[in-house]
Scaffold this motif. Structure first.
Motif, PDB file in Angstrom:
ATOM      1  N   GLN A   6      -6.040  -3.666  31.908  1.00 26.35           N
ATOM      2  CA  GLN A   6      -5.224  -3.274  33.060  1.00 26.35           C
ATOM      3  C   GLN A   6      -6.149  -2.868  34.199  1.00 26.35           C
ATOM      4  O   GLN A   6      -6.997  -2.007  34.013  1.00 26.35           O
ATOM      5  CB  GLN A   6      -4.344  -2.069  32.709  1.00 26.35           C
ATOM      6  N   LYS A   7      -5.970  -3.486  35.351  1.00 25.88           N
ATOM      7  CA  LYS A   7      -6.815  -3.121  36.493  1.00 25.88           C
ATOM      8  C   LYS A   7      -5.975  -2.420  37.553  1.00 25.88           C
ATOM      9  O   LYS A   7      -4.886  -2.890  37.903  1.00 25.88           O
ATOM     10  CB  LYS A   7      -7.465  -4.381  37.071  1.00 25.88           C
ATOM     11  N   PHE A   8      -6.479  -1.300  38.045  1.00 25.93           N
ATOM     12  CA  PHE A   8      -5.780  -0.570  39.100  1.00 25.93           C
ATOM     13  C   PHE A   8      -6.620  -0.599  40.369  1.00 25.93           C
ATOM     14  O   PHE A   8      -7.765  -0.151  40.365  1.00 25.93           O
ATOM     15  CB  PHE A   8      -5.502   0.877  38.666  1.00 25.93           C
ATOM     16  N   VAL A  40     -10.974   0.218  36.999  1.00 29.98           N
ATOM     17  CA  VAL A  40     -10.507   0.952  38.177  1.00 29.98           C
ATOM     18  C   VAL A  40     -11.388   0.670  39.388  1.00 29.98           C
ATOM     19  O   VAL A  40     -12.602   0.539  39.281  1.00 29.98           O
ATOM     20  CB  VAL A  40     -10.506   2.481  37.908  1.00 29.98           C
ATOM     21  N   SER A  41     -10.738   0.585  40.554  1.00 20.92           N
ATOM     22  CA  SER A  41     -11.451   0.516  41.842  1.00 20.92           C
ATOM     23  C   SER A  41     -11.696   1.937  42.341  1.00 20.92           C
ATOM     24  O   SER A  41     -11.142   2.893  41.807  1.00 20.92           O
ATOM     25  CB  SER A  41     -10.591  -0.171  42.909  1.00 20.92           C
ATOM     26  N   ALA A  42     -12.440   2.033  43.419  1.00 21.22           N
ATOM     27  CA  ALA A  42     -12.636   3.327  44.068  1.00 21.22           C
ATOM     28  C   ALA A  42     -11.306   3.801  44.655  1.00 21.22           C
ATOM     29  O   ALA A  42     -10.450   2.994  45.011  1.00 21.22           O
ATOM     30  CB  ALA A  42     -13.683   3.196  45.159  1.00 21.22           C
ATOM     31  N   ARG A 150     -17.048  -7.026  48.138  1.00 21.03           N
ATOM     32  CA  ARG A 150     -15.819  -6.280  48.371  1.00 21.03           C
ATOM     33  C   ARG A 150     -14.649  -6.907  47.620  1.00 21.03           C
ATOM     34  O   ARG A 150     -14.505  -8.121  47.585  1.00 21.03           O
ATOM     35  CB  ARG A 150     -15.509  -6.194  49.878  1.00 21.03           C
ATOM     36  N   GLY A 151     -13.859  -6.048  47.027  1.00 12.79           N
ATOM     37  CA  GLY A 151     -12.720  -6.527  46.245  1.00 12.79           C
ATOM     38  C   GLY A 151     -13.095  -6.977  44.840  1.00 12.79           C
ATOM     39  O   GLY A 151     -12.276  -7.515  44.104  1.00 12.79           O
ATOM     40  N   GLY A 152     -14.344  -6.716  44.458  1.00 12.49           N
ATOM     41  CA  GLY A 152     -14.868  -7.270  43.211  1.00 12.49           C
ATOM     42  C   GLY A 152     -14.334  -6.685  41.914  1.00 12.49           C
ATOM     43  O   GLY A 152     -14.641  -7.196  40.834  1.00 12.49           O
TER      44      GLY A 152
HETATM   45 MG    MG Z   1      -9.303  -4.052  46.006  1.00 14.71          MG
END
Ligand code: MG
Ligand code: ASP
Length: 587
Positions: A6-8, A40-42, A150-152
């Motif tokens: 799961q990616k948030f 998770v992203s920042a 970015r967006g990686g």
């Molecule tokens: Mg993003």
């Protein structure tokens, strides 16, 4: 028991409440008996904030230190996410990219993943914990922290799902899924229940913007089903899967690339090596060329046109001028303020009249088409920038994309569908993100019909392809060159058996509209398919070089995200196939 990643994204973990809400989703999955890895992203705009801090210190921060800085954003969010999970009563362990063992190359700020070790993560999963992985980062062979661009984080998530053999990768984000077009451009855009990897690849880099395009490359190579869904609304989302599992539609989406610049080298001597000379120069300077259109050429001279993002125009122009001088070409022309509109659909190759429908819709709005290029699943046109939104609307409506699409996935997209088999080419790759050329094939069954000196006015392409549609001709490649002196050249291929009918149709239009028709009864079309064709610089160059070295002249070119097509003379087909297969290591 399934394994789910799961990616948030940043908006889904923007504050402590949102982190807790996201952790509840992971815990619910875990409670249902699945093994769960969270990426998770920042938090929120943290990465932008860090970029801004660096800029306040120096306008040119070093790339290595940028990565050191930017990677902290994700380190904060994984730790908080793990705490949130623990507070809900489930064991959780946060890991940085280095701790997981995400090895990348050393291209700071846009590193590519080379390999991922799974031992540590597996052990933690076996112990019953939820693993919380930092997105967007890795480590190079010297131990430097790297980031993926970015967006990686999407790419981290799908890559982890790939190596862990996950059954599903869920991307939680602030939109409900993938839409038929950008809803900000067109409010009547609709969410798609499913879409194929190839369509998504063509749409993603065409500006659909929902996911990091490299993540879809991973998904396709490794057969990972990806579900894009909202963090905040409980709606089904969009499932991105292999083409044989998605619904084949003549059109799934329409994309708009707003800022394109076109450069044309006019009157290039029509001889082997010209394209190579041009595109090797551009590739060496790291300029990503998008559309490439080369016309059939008259009197021994051809025009080569290509588009680049508007930002690269100046540099591309300088290089083109130098190449033009060296080749003794007639002139270089260019214009900015163009937009590219593309319609994408895996079902389009099986249907007649798709091109006709698109061009009629544009003609009805009085929109002039500047250039055309197609692939098996895509038709792209270049129009004036101011016509972009109207063109999107017209095409979207022409394919009835504004009407209700039926949710066609049995059991709903959240059902565990399992993976597709990975592409064979995956076994031959050294690094996971290396360019993956799947195949090169020769199609010697087609004839080429070319209009010369067609007037460059709105509606010409519509006339041609409406007539072609009425005659029930299957059109494969379509290429319209940039017009010079108010005249355009338009070529298309049809099955050789239909050549006479196609030529008759073409003559009829030429009689009414002006222009003349030339045809070639048999041509050889070579198609190179693969993953990463546009995201890796210089692939076009690798295509042109071996052909140039063999003295093979290229008659037509069209490019896309997943395929490169060239047309050469029929008697050069076998030889071209052999040199290309060798050049791309296809044995
Ligand atoms: Mg993003
Ligand atoms: N935090 C990184 C960014 O903002 C990575 C990501 O969000 O995917 O670009």
């Amino acid at each position: 028991m399934a394994l789910v990643v799961q990616k948030f994204g940043g908006t889904s973990v923007a504050d402590p409440q949102k982190i807790l809400a996201a952790a509840r989703k992971a815990v619910a999955r875990h409670a249902a008996g699945d093994r769960v890895v969270v990426v998770v992203s920042a938090m929120g705009h943290q990465t932008d904030h860090l970029v801004d801090l660096a800029r306040q210190i120096t306008p040119r921060p070093s790339a290595r230190e940028m990565d050191m800085l930017l990677s902290t954003g994700e380190q904060v969010s994984v730790a908080l996410f793990a705490m949130a999970t623990q507070s809900l009563g489930v064991e959780a362990v946060s890991l940085t990219g280095a701790q997981i063992g995400i090895r990348t190359d050393s291209t700071h700020t846009k590193a590519r993943i080379r390999s991922i070790s799974t031992d540590h993560t597996r052990k933690l999963l076996d112990s019953g914990a939820i693993v919380i992985a930092a997105g967007f980062q890795g480590i190079d062979q010297h131990g430097n922290i790297t980031t993926l661009g970015r967006g990686g984080s999407d790419t981290t998530a799908v890559a982890l799902a790939a190596v862990l053999g996950a059954d599903l990768c869920e991307i939680y984000t602030d939109v409900d899924g993938v839409y038929t077009t950008d809803p900000r451009v067109l409010p009547e855009a609709r969410r798609l229940p499913s879409i194929s990897y190839d369509e998504m690849l063509e749409l993603a880099s065409l500006g659909a913007g929902v996911m990091h395009p490299r993540s879809i490359e991973f998904a396709k190579k490794f057969g990972v089903p990806v579900l894009v869904r909202s963090s905040f609304r409980d709606v089904p989302g969009t499932l991105i899967v292999a083409a044989d599992r998605a619904t084949p539609r003549p059109a799934s989406g329409v994309a708009l690339a707003k800022d394109e610049a076109r450069i044309t080298i006019e009157g290039v001597p029509d001889q082997p090596g010209s394209s190579h000379a041009l595109f090797s120069r551009l590739a060496a300077s790291g300029i990503a060329v998008d559309m490439i259109v080369q016309n059939v050429g008259q009197h021994g001279r051809a025009d080569i046109s290509f588009t680049v993002p508007a930002d690269d125009r100046e540099q591309a122009l300088e290089l083109s001028a130098a190449v033009a001088r060296a080749l003794h070409a007639a002139a270089v022309s260019h214009d900015a303020d163009l937009a590219k509109v593309s319609v994408v659909g895996v079902g389009m190759a099986r249907e007649q009249g798709v091109a006709g429908r698109m061009f009629s819709a544009l003609a009805a709005e009085g929109i002039n088409v500047r250039m055309i290029t197609t692939s098996e699943i895509k038709i792209s046109v270049l129009v004036d920038k101011t016509d972009g939104p109207a063109a999107v609307r017209a095409v979207h409506r022409a394919f009835a994309l504004d009407r209700e699409t039926v949710d066609d996935l049995s059991g709903g997209p959240t059902a565990s569908l399992g993976r597709s088999s990975p592409l064979d080419v995956v076994n031959r790759l050294e690094g996971m993100e290396d360019l993956a050329i799947e195949d090169c094939i020769l199609d010697a069954s087609q004839a080429l019909v070319t209009f010369i000196d067609l007037p460059d006015t709105p509606g010409v392409a519509a006339d041609v392809f409406e007539e072609v549609g009425r005659a029930h001709l299957f059109v494969d490649m379509i290429v319209q060159s940039h017009p010079t002196g108010g005249r355009a050249e338009l070529s298309f291929t049809v099955p050789a058996a239909d050549r006479d009918r196609a030529t008759t149709v073409a003559r009829k239009i030429a009689a009414a509209r002006g222009g003349t028709v030339a045809d070639v009864p048999h041509v050889a079309k070579l198609s190179i398919t693969g993953v990463g064709i546009r995201s890796h610089a210089g692939v076009a160059d690798r295509l042109f070089k071996p052909l140039a070295d063999e003295g093979i002249n290229i008659d037509l070119v069209s490019t896309s995200e997943v395929r490169l097509n060239v047309v050469v003379a029929a008697d050069q087909g076998e030889r071209s196939l052999a040199v290309l297969r060798q050049a791309f290591g296809l044995g």
